[in-house]
Design a protein around this motif. Structure first.
Motif, PDB file in Angstrom:
ATOM      1  N   GLU A 198       2.537  15.181  -2.543  1.00  0.00           N
ATOM      2  CA  GLU A 198       3.138  15.332  -0.907  1.00  0.00           C
ATOM      3  C   GLU A 198       2.802  17.350  -0.630  1.00  0.00           C
ATOM      4  OE1 GLU A 198       5.423  13.485   0.993  1.00  0.00           O
ATOM      5  OE2 GLU A 198       6.413  15.344   1.809  1.00  0.00           O
ATOM      6  N   ILE A 199       1.759  17.496   0.272  1.00  0.00           N
ATOM      7  CA  ILE A 199       2.520  18.741   0.429  1.00  0.00           C
ATOM      8  C   ILE A 199       2.510  19.117   1.997  1.00  0.00           C
ATOM      9  CG2 ILE A 199       0.559  21.283   1.060  1.00  0.00           C
ATOM     10  CD1 ILE A 199      -0.814  20.238  -2.254  1.00  0.00           C
ATOM     11  N   THR A 200       3.760  20.113   2.775  1.00  0.00           N
ATOM     12  CA  THR A 200       3.844  20.197   3.995  1.00  0.00           C
ATOM     13  C   THR A 200       2.878  21.466   4.019  1.00  0.00           C
ATOM     14  OG1 THR A 200       5.407  19.599   3.994  1.00  0.00           O
ATOM     15  CG2 THR A 200       5.307  20.541   5.720  1.00  0.00           C
ATOM     16  N   LEU A 201       1.808  21.218   5.065  1.00  0.00           N
ATOM     17  CA  LEU A 201       0.883  23.013   5.654  1.00  0.00           C
ATOM     18  C   LEU A 201       2.789  23.963   6.331  1.00  0.00           C
ATOM     19  CD1 LEU A 201      -2.130  21.656   6.749  1.00  0.00           C
ATOM     20  CD2 LEU A 201      -1.052  22.149   4.192  1.00  0.00           C
ATOM     21  N   LEU A 202       3.014  24.400   5.973  1.00  0.00           N
ATOM     22  CA  LEU A 202       3.861  25.177   6.628  1.00  0.00           C
ATOM     23  C   LEU A 202       3.295  26.515   7.778  1.00  0.00           C
ATOM     24  CD1 LEU A 202       6.286  26.524   4.296  1.00  0.00           C
ATOM     25  CD2 LEU A 202       6.597  24.404   5.677  1.00  0.00           C
ATOM     26  N   GLY A 203       3.667  26.776   8.908  1.00  0.00           N
ATOM     27  CA  GLY A 203       3.844  28.180   9.626  1.00  0.00           C
ATOM     28  C   GLY A 203       4.628  28.160  10.392  1.00  0.00           C
ATOM     29  N   GLN A 204       4.830  29.695  11.187  1.00  0.00           N
ATOM     30  CA  GLN A 204       6.102  29.504  11.921  1.00  0.00           C
ATOM     31  C   GLN A 204       5.318  28.597  12.786  1.00  0.00           C
ATOM     32  OE1 GLN A 204       6.450  32.649  10.756  1.00  0.00           O
ATOM     33  NE2 GLN A 204       8.239  31.709  10.389  1.00  0.00           N
ATOM     34  N   ASN A 205       4.434  28.635  13.974  1.00  0.00           N
ATOM     35  CA  ASN A 205       3.242  27.900  15.312  1.00  0.00           C
ATOM     36  C   ASN A 205       2.227  27.604  14.005  1.00  0.00           C
ATOM     37  OD1 ASN A 205       3.866  28.642  17.213  1.00  0.00           O
ATOM     38  ND2 ASN A 205       3.842  30.506  16.465  1.00  0.00           N
ATOM     39  N   VAL A 206       2.426  26.335  13.197  1.00  0.00           N
ATOM     40  CA  VAL A 206       1.260  25.862  11.793  1.00  0.00           C
ATOM     41  C   VAL A 206      -0.110  25.243  12.991  1.00  0.00           C
ATOM     42  CG1 VAL A 206       2.040  23.485  11.894  1.00  0.00           C
ATOM     43  CG2 VAL A 206       1.241  24.557   9.975  1.00  0.00           C
ATOM     44  N   ASN A 207       0.073  24.770  14.703  1.00  0.00           N
ATOM     45  CA  ASN A 207      -0.892  24.334  14.914  1.00  0.00           C
ATOM     46  C   ASN A 207      -1.353  25.282  15.671  1.00  0.00           C
ATOM     47  OD1 ASN A 207       1.081  24.423  16.684  1.00  0.00           O
ATOM     48  ND2 ASN A 207       0.437  22.456  17.835  1.00  0.00           N
ATOM     49  N   ALA A 208      -1.347  26.243  15.525  1.00  0.00           N
ATOM     50  CA  ALA A 208      -1.930  27.635  16.228  1.00  0.00           C
ATOM     51  C   ALA A 208      -3.346  28.169  14.944  1.00  0.00           C
ATOM     52  CB  ALA A 208      -1.581  28.635  16.713  1.00  0.00           C
ATOM     53  N   TYR A 209      -3.088  27.989  13.968  1.00  0.00           N
ATOM     54  CA  TYR A 209      -4.208  27.851  13.050  1.00  0.00           C
ATOM     55  C   TYR A 209      -5.371  28.137  13.366  1.00  0.00           C
ATOM     56  CZ  TYR A 209      -5.991  27.892   8.329  1.00  0.00           C
ATOM     57  OH  TYR A 209      -6.744  28.142   7.416  1.00  0.00           O
ATOM     58  N   ARG A 210      -6.468  28.953  12.718  1.00  0.00           N
ATOM     59  CA  ARG A 210      -7.262  29.561  13.129  1.00  0.00           C
ATOM     60  C   ARG A 210      -7.751  30.395  12.236  1.00  0.00           C
ATOM     61  NH1 ARG A 210      -6.204  26.303  15.797  1.00  0.00           N
ATOM     62  NH2 ARG A 210      -6.624  26.263  17.986  1.00  0.00           N
ATOM     63  N   THR A 220     -10.260  24.926  13.213  1.00  0.00           N
ATOM     64  CA  THR A 220      -8.544  24.546  13.040  1.00  0.00           C
ATOM     65  C   THR A 220      -7.586  23.925  12.298  1.00  0.00           C
ATOM     66  OG1 THR A 220      -9.413  22.775  14.074  1.00  0.00           O
ATOM     67  CG2 THR A 220      -9.606  24.118  15.886  1.00  0.00           C
ATOM     68  N   LEU A 221      -6.372  23.956  13.110  1.00  0.00           N
ATOM     69  CA  LEU A 221      -5.552  22.658  11.754  1.00  0.00           C
ATOM     70  C   LEU A 221      -5.730  21.471  11.714  1.00  0.00           C
ATOM     71  CD1 LEU A 221      -2.556  23.066   9.698  1.00  0.00           C
ATOM     72  CD2 LEU A 221      -1.893  21.490  11.672  1.00  0.00           C
ATOM     73  N   SER A 242       4.612  22.786  15.113  1.00  0.00           N
ATOM     74  CA  SER A 242       3.906  22.875  15.825  1.00  0.00           C
ATOM     75  C   SER A 242       4.289  22.849  17.121  1.00  0.00           C
ATOM     76  CB  SER A 242       3.232  21.853  15.804  1.00  0.00           C
ATOM     77  OG  SER A 242       2.663  21.143  14.592  1.00  0.00           O
ATOM     78  N   HIS A 243       3.959  24.091  17.723  1.00  0.00           N
ATOM     79  CA  HIS A 243       4.658  24.057  19.359  1.00  0.00           C
ATOM     80  C   HIS A 243       3.387  23.435  20.665  1.00  0.00           C
ATOM     81  CE1 HIS A 243       4.982  26.459  22.871  1.00  0.00           C
ATOM     82  NE2 HIS A 243       5.492  27.662  22.451  1.00  0.00           N
ATOM     83  N   PRO A 244       3.554  23.051  21.572  1.00  0.00           N
ATOM     84  CA  PRO A 244       3.174  22.155  22.275  1.00  0.00           C
ATOM     85  C   PRO A 244       1.975  22.740  22.885  1.00  0.00           C
ATOM     86  CG  PRO A 244       5.837  22.051  22.489  1.00  0.00           C
ATOM     87  CD  PRO A 244       5.324  23.122  21.491  1.00  0.00           C
ATOM     88  N   ARG A 245       2.189  23.682  22.888  1.00  0.00           N
ATOM     89  CA  ARG A 245       0.683  24.656  23.815  1.00  0.00           C
ATOM     90  C   ARG A 245      -0.616  24.714  22.587  1.00  0.00           C
ATOM     91  NH1 ARG A 245       2.900  30.394  24.752  1.00  0.00           N
ATOM     92  NH2 ARG A 245       0.901  31.026  24.784  1.00  0.00           N
ATOM     93  N   ASP A 246      -0.269  24.106  21.665  1.00  0.00           N
ATOM     94  CA  ASP A 246      -1.243  24.613  20.455  1.00  0.00           C
ATOM     95  C   ASP A 246      -1.841  22.646  19.911  1.00  0.00           C
ATOM     96  OD1 ASP A 246      -1.640  27.043  20.371  1.00  0.00           O
ATOM     97  OD2 ASP A 246       0.160  27.265  19.514  1.00  0.00           O
ATOM     98  N   MET A 247      -0.948  21.476  20.813  1.00  0.00           N
ATOM     99  CA  MET A 247      -1.645  20.036  20.452  1.00  0.00           C
ATOM    100  C   MET A 247      -2.689  20.079  21.245  1.00  0.00           C
ATOM    101  SD  MET A 247       1.134  18.823  18.794  1.00  0.00           S
ATOM    102  CE  MET A 247      -0.374  17.314  17.340  1.00  0.00           C
TER     103      MET A 247
END
Ligand code: SAM
Ligand code: SF4
Length: 455
Positions: A198-210, A220-221, A242-247
């Motif tokens: 199992e891998i957990t992808l990490l980021g302070q705002n992981v769904n802002a991934y670009r 995108t993520l 995740s941040h709601p703005r980047d969902m």
């Protein structure tokens, strides 16, 4: 062989960074140690998010100072390094406040640790590195990854450009930066080959991934997740925070389309009051948040939702606070983290005059946490009697027992499953504890007396 003791504070990204620091120092002859007393080198990988987290570092440094002088008296030198966000925020002040510190290194500069250690060994006093950006770090880290378990973290995105008015992260971790897809894929393959399931992808705002995709465009993520889901042997994927703005729509759709993407989403909302959300500079309303989770629940009806909350943000009235409780009642969380607002030096909210007294913050936190705990219990209760796939991660406390995770991230204790570590098995959930579940291997269920399953 020299000994290295790393103590990690704070978030999962620090856990990842600590593992990478150990990778980096292994070629210099440093093997991990469980105790500071035995260590030739100690790294405190610190967290600056709340005042308490930062203060803990100084009390630990006081303890280390004594150990360092005792070792020195016996002719065993010890190097003390402070890494992470407190190091970034306080820089040289740390050395002034605690001269036993030899090295201060920020979260984007720790790839320079080997040369900093060499500088100290040459007798050049203290070493300090707090440069940005993150690109340099990823370019210089060694490829090897030590995987100790069946689950692993993988940082895909760092930093933050959102500047919530309460938060130090944009100042300590720097600007948003995403690693290229190919680099992440390579790391994920290596992790899988060495045993991670199992891998957990990490980021302070992981769904802002670009990050840069293999075709040269920005991915995108969701695109990254689709790509990683093809890796043989990787059974489960998660991502946080995740941040709601980047969902975005494609990420929501991925929860329906990608079988290995687990039905768990940590989506911090912080407050249920529009006035407070605005003052926090969150860039979304209460309604935006509720609409997002409605869409996620359409895509993945069983999703377990988690969130972060801050109570007692400057200017928060009883009405604002009530709006948070109301949002919680409406959203229904499977799990959540809640904190009293902690003023952080240099952030805009810390300078606001209308700070909330600590006793008010405490009272609000207690009520909110009681409500969240009830919701967690309700969610867990809903799993009783269900058969869930559990990835077994480690031995339990009792003989032969193993502990794994459900798709919803709940720890599940199962007797007689120790040999199954690293595997996913169907487990019938027999009972619910406050923070975990107990179950029976579904293959054992037909053989087990019904009473044993029911209680
Ligand atoms: N990037 C994530 C987001 O936007 O929600 C959160 C990252 S932060 C490391 C984790 C959590 O710490 C936040 O969601 C927030 O609830 C909490 N936090 C951050 N600054 C805080 C402060 N000054 N006081 C109390 N809690 C804080
Ligand atoms: Fe901090 Fe806000 Fe960035 Fe999250 S989005 S890391 S809370 S500034």
């Amino acid at each position: 062989m020299k000994k290295l003791y790393i103590k990690t504070y704070g978030c999962q990204m620090n856990v990842y960074d600590s593992a990478r620091m150990a990778d980096l120092l292994a070629p210099l002859g440093y093997a991990p140690s469980e105790k500071a007393e035995d260590a030739d080198m100690v790294v405190l990988n610190t967290c600056h998010i709340r005042e308490k987290a930062a203060e803990k570092v100084y009390s630990e440094l006081g303890r280390l100072r004594k150990i360092k002088s005792e070792r020195k008296a016996k002719g065993h030198p010890m190097v003390i390094a402070v890494a992470g966000c407190v190091a970034q925020a306080e820089g040289a002040e740390m050395i002034a406040r605690q001269p036993a510190v030899d090295i201060v290194v920020g979260p984007q500069s720790y790839h320079r640790l080997p040369e900093m250690i060499a500088r100290i060994a040459r007798g050049s006093g203290h070493a300090l590195e707090t440069d940005f950006p993150a690109e340099d770090k990823f370019d210089h880290l060694p490829e090897e990854q030590r995987v100790e378990g069946v689950t692993a973290f993988l940082t895909v995105q760092e930093g933050c450009d959102k500047f919530c008015t309460f938060c130090v992260v944009p100042y300590t971790r720097g600007a948003e930066f995403s690693r290229p897809v190919i680099e992440i894929e390579r790391e994920a393959r290596r992790l899988t080959l060495s045993g991670a399931r199992e891998i957990t992808l990490l980021g302070q705002n992981v769904n802002a991934y670009r990050g840069e995709g293999p075709d040269g465009t920005r991915w995108t993520l969701a695109q990254l997740i689709h790509r990683l889901a093809r890796i043989d042997g990787m059974k489960r994927l998660r991502y946080t925070t995740s941040h709601p703005r980047d969902m975005n729509d494609d990420l929501i759709a991925a929860h329906q389309e990608v079988e290995t993407l687990m039905p768990y989403l940590h989506l911090p909302v912080q407050s249920g009051s529009d006035r407070i959300l605005k003052a926090m500079n969150r860039g979304h309303s209460r309604d935006d948040y509720l609409k997002i989770i409605e869409r996620i629940r359409v895509a993945r009806p069983d999703i377990a939702l988690s969130s972060d909350f801050i109570v007692g943000f400057p200017g928060e009235t009883d009405t604002d606070y009530e709006a948070t409780l109301e949002l919680v009642r409406e959203a229904k969380f499977a799990q959540a983290f809640s904190f009293k607002y902690s003023p952080r030096p240099g952030t805009p909210a810390a300078a606001v005059a209308r700070q909330i007294p600590d006793d008010v913050k405490s009272a609000r936190l207690t009520i909110l946490q009681t409500l969240l705990a009830e919701q967690q219990r309700d969610f867990n209760d809903g799993c009783r009697g269900k058969v869930l796939p559990v990835l077994f991660e480690r031995p339990g406390r009792k003989d032969g027992q193993a502990v794994g995770r459900s798709p919803y991230l709940q720890p599940v204790h199962v007797a007689g499953a120790e040999k199954l570590i690293g595997e996913i098995r169907e487990v019938r959930i027999a009972s619910v504890l406050p923070n975990s579940l107990k179950g029976v291997l579904a293959t054992d269920v037909s053989a087990a007396p019904i009473m044993a399953i029911a209680h």
